[in-house]
Enzyme design. Structure first.
Site, mmCIF file in Angstrom:
data_model
loop_
_atom_site.group_PDB
_atom_site.id
_atom_site.type_symbol
_atom_site.label_atom_id
_atom_site.label_comp_id
_atom_site.label_asym_id
_atom_site.label_seq_id
_atom_site.Cartn_x
_atom_site.Cartn_y
_atom_site.Cartn_z
ATOM 1 N N ASP A 1 -5.397 1.263 -10.853
ATOM 2 C CA ASP A 1 -4.672 2.432 -10.561
ATOM 3 C C ASP A 1 -5.357 3.867 -11.217
ATOM 4 O O ASP A 1 -5.282 3.692 -12.300
ATOM 5 C CB ASP A 1 -3.117 2.329 -11.364
ATOM 6 C CG ASP A 1 -2.286 3.422 -10.603
ATOM 7 O OD1 ASP A 1 -2.797 4.630 -10.162
ATOM 8 O OD2 ASP A 1 -0.934 3.103 -10.256
ATOM 9 N N ALA B 1 3.527 -3.912 1.262
ATOM 10 C CA ALA B 1 3.211 -2.419 0.844
ATOM 11 C C ALA B 1 3.492 -1.836 2.399
ATOM 12 O O ALA B 1 4.448 -1.549 2.949
ATOM 13 C CB ALA B 1 2.048 -1.885 -0.013
ATOM 14 N N ARG B 2 2.243 -1.494 2.620
ATOM 15 C CA ARG B 2 2.065 -1.048 3.991
ATOM 16 C C ARG B 2 1.044 -1.734 4.997
ATOM 17 O O ARG B 2 -0.111 -2.208 4.359
ATOM 18 C CB ARG B 2 1.643 0.584 4.198
ATOM 19 C CG ARG B 2 2.984 1.305 3.656
ATOM 20 C CD ARG B 2 4.219 1.229 4.770
ATOM 21 N NE ARG B 2 5.390 2.149 4.413
ATOM 22 C CZ ARG B 2 6.347 1.449 3.656
ATOM 23 N NH1 ARG B 2 6.492 0.394 3.358
ATOM 24 N NH2 ARG B 2 7.547 2.361 3.506
ATOM 25 N N ASP C 1 3.877 -9.365 4.324
ATOM 26 C CA ASP C 1 5.339 -8.912 4.690
ATOM 27 C C ASP C 1 5.193 -7.708 5.713
ATOM 28 O O ASP C 1 6.171 -7.283 6.360
ATOM 29 C CB ASP C 1 6.079 -8.610 3.381
ATOM 30 C CG ASP C 1 7.793 -8.197 3.682
ATOM 31 O OD1 ASP C 1 8.262 -8.988 4.328
ATOM 32 O OD2 ASP C 1 8.105 -7.102 3.310
ATOM 33 N N GLU D 1 3.762 -2.825 13.608
ATOM 34 C CA GLU D 1 4.827 -3.476 13.749
ATOM 35 C C GLU D 1 5.676 -3.404 14.859
ATOM 36 O O GLU D 1 6.080 -2.169 15.190
ATOM 37 C CB GLU D 1 5.498 -3.436 12.273
ATOM 38 C CG GLU D 1 4.913 -3.850 11.039
ATOM 39 C CD GLU D 1 5.632 -3.483 9.625
ATOM 40 O OE1 GLU D 1 6.867 -3.416 10.140
ATOM 41 O OE2 GLU D 1 5.366 -4.018 8.614
ATOM 42 N N HIS E 1 8.850 -7.701 7.513
ATOM 43 C CA HIS E 1 9.067 -6.704 6.684
ATOM 44 C C HIS E 1 10.455 -6.716 6.037
ATOM 45 O O HIS E 1 11.173 -5.685 6.416
ATOM 46 C CB HIS E 1 8.820 -5.420 7.443
ATOM 47 C CG HIS E 1 8.655 -4.441 6.859
ATOM 48 N ND1 HIS E 1 7.909 -3.174 6.976
ATOM 49 C CD2 HIS E 1 8.934 -3.823 5.570
ATOM 50 C CE1 HIS E 1 7.689 -2.030 6.287
ATOM 51 N NE2 HIS E 1 8.372 -2.598 5.212
ATOM 52 N N GLY F 1 11.012 -6.908 2.603
ATOM 53 C CA GLY F 1 10.844 -6.828 1.096
ATOM 54 C C GLY F 1 12.001 -6.005 0.535
ATOM 55 O O GLY F 1 12.590 -6.498 -0.665
#
Length: 324
Positions: free
Chosen positions: A170, A231-232, A255, A260, A283, A285
């Site tokens: 990060d 996440a995406r 996920d 999508e 998706h 989560g």
């Protein structure tokens, strides 16, 4: 004059009741993005979860003052256009972090122990103990986390409870920030994936992060490593997954996906991709009752703040002067 609130996605019943106390509410959880421009014209506040808020919608909503994303990510909202038209954009960060972290840990364990695959075998009457005795095991293994925000920290804490050693990539975080969490900072994504037995990504989707996980980076993974994306979808180049799974023996858990289906759709067209993936979820989560209630409570708080003529916390807060 009463404030008019349009809710375009499903929210908890308690949230609906609270919003009704604050204004005139139209609850229409099956709204499609293409329908919004016509429906939203007379409304002041728009609440969405997955429904896309396009430039056309923002232009047509002449009375719109605020868009609330009932969740954390805001990539389904055209924020530059909202800012241009003087519309607040708010979200609910941290409210669904525990739910996402729980699913990530679930995917990690299921991918390692192949729980779904063994379940399907047993349902078909096949006792397959010898075939599934070679899992990696998680204690003492290295977990690499991409982006150490709310979710990343919760995943780290849970993984440490399983005896895993945690590393993170990060660029915004220093080693000093990571020290209290007993996490080792890695300077590059390549360094992170090379040392990790499990990699989980929790960054936002931007032009810079789009397809940051591509064939080149996957080739730097350890053979047989686990990769999790909750996440995406656009963070991963899905076209390379079948090839890389075959070459490296990676266990992929997803996920989220590129392109999508909508939340109300029952069709999943990416069945060819699914053949290469170890565990998949649609998706979900952030989709727990606990998370929904927490998101709902913050959504109501944002509306209350706005109605009290105070400035709500905004995603586009850098444009404060424009929004006055």
């Amino acid at each position: 004059m009463s404030t008019k609130i349009f809710v375009a996605d499903k929210v908890a019943e308690s949230v609906q009741k609270s919003l009704h106390k604050l204004g005139e509410v139209l609850y229409r959880p099956t709204t499609k993005a293409g329908e919004l421009p016509e429906l939203i014209k007379d409304y002041n506040i728009l609440v969405v979860r997955s429904t896309r808020v396009t430039e056309e919608t923002i232009k047509s909503a002449t009375d719109l003052k605020m868009i609330i994303r009932a969740g954390a990510g805001t990539d389904n909202i055209d924020i530059p256009k909202a800012t241009e038209h003087g519309v607040f954009v708010c979200n609910c960060p941290g409210t669904n972090s525990s739910a996402v972290a729980e699913l990530v840990i679930g995917h990690m364990i299921c991918a390692d122990r192949l729980i779904h695959q063994t379940t399907e075998k047993l349902k078909k009457g096949t006792w397959c103990k010898t075939k599934f005795q070679g899992s990696m095991g998680l204690r003492g293994r290295n977990l690499g986390i991409v982006s150490l925000g709310y979710i990343g920290k919760l995943v780290a804490k849970a993984a440490q409870g399983l005896g895993m050693v945690v590393y993170a990539y990060d660029p915004r975080k220093t080693q000093e920030i990571m020290d209290p969490w007993k996490i080792t900072k890695m300077e590059t994504l390549t360094e992170l994936v090379e040392i990790s037995d499990v990699v989980t990504v929790h960054t936002v989707l931007t032009e810079k992060t789009k397809h940051m996980f591509n064939e080149e980076i996957f080739k730097r993974f350890k053979d047989g490593a686990i990769f999790i994306n909750a996440a995406r979808g656009g963070i991963v180049d899905h076209t390379c997954l079948p090839k890389i799974v075959k070459e490296k023996g990676l266990k992929i858990s997803l996920d989220v996906y590129e392109d999508e289906p909508t939340a109300t759709s029952e069709d999943f067209p990416q069945t060819e991709l699914a053949k290469s993936i170890t565990t998949l979820t649609p998706h979900i989560g952030a989709s727990t009752k606990q998370a929904s209630e927490a998101v709902g409570e913050m959504t109501v708080e944002i509306v209350q703040t706005y109605l009290s003529e105070k400035l709500p916390p905004m995603v586009n807060i850098k444009n404060r002067e424009l929004l006055k």
